[in-house]
Design a protein around this motif. Sequence first.
Motif, short mmCIF file in Angstrom:
data_model
loop_
_atom_site.label_atom_id
_atom_site.label_comp_id
_atom_site.label_asym_id
_atom_site.label_seq_id
_atom_site.Cartn_x
_atom_site.Cartn_y
_atom_site.Cartn_z
N PHE A 43 0.87 -1.17 0.00
CA PHE A 43 0.00 0.00 0.00
C PHE A 43 0.90 1.22 0.00
CE2 PHE A 43 -0.03 -2.52 3.86
CZ PHE A 43 0.74 -1.76 4.72
N PHE A 44 0.35 2.36 -0.31
CA PHE A 44 1.16 3.55 -0.43
C PHE A 44 0.73 4.63 0.57
CE2 PHE A 44 2.68 7.48 -2.42
CZ PHE A 44 3.99 7.13 -2.67
N HIS A 45 -0.53 4.98 0.53
CA HIS A 45 -1.03 6.04 1.41
C HIS A 45 -1.08 5.56 2.86
CE1 HIS A 45 -1.91 8.53 -2.00
NE2 HIS A 45 -2.59 7.54 -2.55
N ASP A 46 -0.71 6.42 3.78
CA ASP A 46 -0.70 6.10 5.21
C ASP A 46 0.11 4.83 5.51
OD1 ASP A 46 -2.40 8.29 5.72
OD2 ASP A 46 -4.17 7.05 5.31
N TYR A 47 1.24 4.70 4.81
CA TYR A 47 2.03 3.46 4.92
C TYR A 47 2.41 3.14 6.37
CZ TYR A 47 5.71 0.04 4.47
OH TYR A 47 6.47 -1.09 4.62
N GLN A 48 2.97 4.09 7.09
CA GLN A 48 3.45 3.81 8.44
C GLN A 48 2.32 3.35 9.35
OE1 GLN A 48 6.52 3.54 9.41
NE2 GLN A 48 7.38 4.25 7.49
N ALA A 49 1.20 4.06 9.32
CA ALA A 49 0.06 3.70 10.17
C ALA A 49 -0.50 2.34 9.80
CB ALA A 49 -1.03 4.76 10.08
#
Length: 115
Positions: A43-49
Amino acid sequence: MKIAVATDFTQGGKRGGDIYTEELLQALARLDSENEYGIFGFFFHDYQARAHSIVCPEAPNFRKMLKRWPQSFVCRAERWGLPVIETYLRANGIELFHATGPSLPVLKHLRSVVT
């Protein structure tokens, strides 16, 4: 055997597919210390979370295999016949891909199962 288990469902919040996958991984961790498991997702968006929200059993034979790849790019490449996912999995020694969702990526040289 090295097995990758897909985490396709994790899109924020816990839903049926997320719960099923987490319970499956916890059961495998209790029952199987012989095989190695990679929890695979991209996934790309909000990767860390999102990466933080994916549960990985605390067992020596489990690890996360998460990539920060744009889903639209990977899906387009796969539709064009470019085995992005299979190339990554095979480079990491994966021998079996377990999809917990309704579909598989392009896999020409990798055994797979869908539940």
